[in-house]
Design an enzyme around this catalytic site. Structure first.
Site, PDB file in Angstrom:
ATOM      1  N   LYS A   1      -8.397  -3.341   5.858  1.00 24.88           N
ATOM      2  CA  LYS A   1      -8.574  -4.704   5.333  1.00 24.88           C
ATOM      3  C   LYS A   1      -7.932  -5.742   6.268  1.00 24.88           C
ATOM      4  O   LYS A   1      -7.141  -5.388   7.157  1.00 24.88           O
ATOM      5  CB  LYS A   1      -7.957  -4.798   3.938  1.00 24.88           C
ATOM      6  CG  LYS A   1      -6.455  -4.572   3.907  1.00 24.88           C
ATOM      7  CD  LYS A   1      -5.922  -4.576   2.476  1.00 24.88           C
ATOM      8  CE  LYS A   1      -4.443  -4.279   2.455  1.00 24.88           C
ATOM      9  NZ  LYS A   1      -3.907  -4.207   1.080  1.00 24.88           N
TER      10      LYS A   1
ATOM     11  N   TYR B   1      12.261 -28.968  20.143  1.00 26.84           N
ATOM     12  CA  TYR B   1      12.279 -29.908  19.024  1.00 26.84           C
ATOM     13  C   TYR B   1      13.614 -29.877  18.300  1.00 26.84           C
ATOM     14  O   TYR B   1      14.159 -28.810  18.013  1.00 26.84           O
ATOM     15  CB  TYR B   1      11.149 -29.586  18.038  1.00 26.84           C
ATOM     16  CG  TYR B   1       9.780 -29.948  18.579  1.00 26.84           C
ATOM     17  CD1 TYR B   1       9.434 -31.275  18.834  1.00 26.84           C
ATOM     18  CD2 TYR B   1       8.838 -28.961  18.837  1.00 26.84           C
ATOM     19  CE1 TYR B   1       8.176 -31.607  19.336  1.00 26.84           C
ATOM     20  CE2 TYR B   1       7.583 -29.274  19.334  1.00 26.84           C
ATOM     21  CZ  TYR B   1       7.260 -30.609  19.583  1.00 26.84           C
ATOM     22  OH  TYR B   1       6.033 -30.930  20.071  1.00 26.84           O
TER      23      TYR B   1
HETATM   24  C1  LIG Z   1      -3.189  -2.907   1.282  1.00 24.79           C
HETATM   25  C2  LIG Z   1      -3.214  -1.792   0.320  1.00 24.79           C
HETATM   26  C3  LIG Z   1      -2.750  -0.527   0.695  1.00 24.79           C
HETATM   27  C4  LIG Z   1      -2.066  -0.262   2.014  1.00 24.79           C
HETATM   28  O1  LIG Z   1      -0.728  -0.674   1.904  1.00 24.79           O
HETATM   29  P1  LIG Z   1       0.307  -0.445   3.114  1.00 24.79           P
HETATM   30  O2  LIG Z   1       1.621  -0.826   2.539  1.00 24.79           O
HETATM   31  O3  LIG Z   1      -0.131  -1.342   4.213  1.00 24.79           O
HETATM   32  O4  LIG Z   1       0.201   0.981   3.479  1.00 24.79           O
HETATM   33  C5  LIG Z   1      -2.872   0.502  -0.221  1.00 24.79           C
HETATM   34  N1  LIG Z   1      -3.424   0.293  -1.431  1.00 24.79           N
HETATM   35  C6  LIG Z   1      -3.861  -0.914  -1.835  1.00 24.79           C
HETATM   36  C7  LIG Z   1      -4.446  -1.077  -3.182  1.00 24.79           C
HETATM   37  C8  LIG Z   1      -3.761  -1.996  -0.979  1.00 24.79           C
HETATM   38  O5  LIG Z   1      -4.186  -3.198  -1.379  1.00 24.79           O
END
Ligand SMILES: *Cc1c(COP(=O)(O)O)cnc(C)c1O
Length: 368
Positions: A35, A256
């Protein structure tokens, strides 16, 4: 010379990390979570590198799955949050996707449709995260409705998410785990529970499937790193160069608001990278940076296109010198994104997903 900032993506490291996730849980299969454009690494390139190695991928929404299918990715893809509206079910079916079902309206919409072939469903239970999922006392009824409708849904799994699997304190994890073991036992359900921290640290959470995400990219999500998490390799190296060098008298300010002031006669290197590239503006003075593969520190506030580092103790540093904001330097020295994140009051997840489109991605390796 073009602007030297680049995100180098090491697809061999991605495959190494995937194999580590798999080997830590030899009785589970691992959905590779792709994702958010593979946590900023480029979902299509990462999917291509993992095809044939990972039996399935996971993404957050239909659009992300479509991107992969349009690129020719044929591996099964799971939608972690299912559909956002009922009209998406048609494409879920057409693309052969798997999906989570976390709420009544999703379940009703699925059962109201008669797909040409049943859709693999991952029923999500809220075991304590209190974000998505059916409350535990209503899971049996929802599971029953799906099990009684084999023309709509197939290949049922029980899915849940941990709130504290990264923590040294095991108590809340254990409360979630006890509830899930009871439910899965009663239903005879195969489970999919473990995110990266649970994959790394909690073997009892390993189910039929696990869902490692950030660890695939070399992020260590654990509050206290472990023997296993120290074997992760960084996938992204955010790399740039010095584009100017300044000699400052003691007491002179940099950048800055003059947040950093030279405590001694100092050399300051100006790096082509800033918050307009996704480098976190919350980075404090002292945030680690590698110059010519040697550790030094951010000095002064991050600007949109530039940041400044103290190179007083790196006399060989000059215009054109290699700078690594996180990842692996040419001499092999590693600066973990997690360490940078701690200086920005955040986690490596946000640094990696936050690298903006302006930064070109350059890919290496990925095939045997
Ligand atoms: C993003 C996500 C994961 C992966 O989580 P990590 O901490 O990056 O391993 C697993 N399950 C769900 C439902 C998620 O949304």
């Amino acid at each position: 010379m073009t602007r030297p900032l680049i995100a180098d993506i090491d697809l061999d490291a991605l495959r190494h990390n995937y194999r580590l996730a798999r080997d830590l849980a030899p009785h589970s299969r691992a959905l590779a979570v792709l994702k958010a454009d593979a946590y900023g690494h480029g979902a299509v390139a990462c999917a291509r590198a993992l095809e044939g190695l990972a039996p399935a991928f996971a993404v957050a929404c239909l659009e992300e799955a479509v991107t992969l299918r349009e690129a020719g990715i044929t591996t099964p893809i799971m939608l972690l949050e299912g559909v956002f509206e009922a009209s998406e079910l048609e494409r879920v079916e057409a693309l052969g996707l798997w999906m989570a079902v976390h709420s009544d309206w999703q379940l009703d919409a699925l059962l109201a449709r008669r797909p040409a072939r049943p859709i693999p469903v991952w029923l999500k239970v809220d075991s304590g995260m209190h974000r998505l999922g059916f409350p535990p006392e209503r899971v049996e009824a929802a599971w029953g409705r799906l099990a009684d409708a084999p023309e709509h849904a197939c290949d049922l799994h029980l899915m849940s998410h941990f709130a504290t699997a990264d923590s040294l304190d095991p108590r809340y994890f254990q409360r979630q785990m006890t509830l899930l073991e009871t439910l899965a036992g009663r239903l005879g359900a195969p489970t999919c529970l473990a995110n990266s921290p649970a994959t790394l640290a909690w073997p009892e959470a390993h189910g039929a499937w696990n869902r490692p995400g950030v660890m695939l990219y070399g992020g260590d999500p654990l509050e206290a790193s472990s023997e296993a998490s120290r074997r992760l390799k960084p996938v992204m190296t955010l790399r740039s160069r010095l584009i100017a060098v300044r000699e400052l008298a003691a007491g002179e300010p940099v950048g800055y608001a003059g947040r950093w002031k030279a405590p001694r006669p100092s050399r300051i290197g100006v790096v082509a990278a800033g918050y307009g590239d996704g480098y976190d503006r919350h980075a404090v003075d002292g945030t680690p940076v590698l110059v010519e593969g040697r550790r030094t520190a951010l000095a002064g506030k991050v600007s949109m296109d530039m940041l400044t580092v103290d190179i007083t103790d790196i006399p060989e540093a000059e215009i054109g010198s290699e700078v690594v904001l996180w990842g692996r330097a040419a001499n092999g020295e590693v600066l973990p994104a997690d360490e940078v994140a701690r200086h920005c009051d955040t986690i490596s997840y946000t640094l990696l997903t936050g690298v903006l489109p302006r930064v070109p991605r350059r890919y290496h390796g990925g095939f045997d």
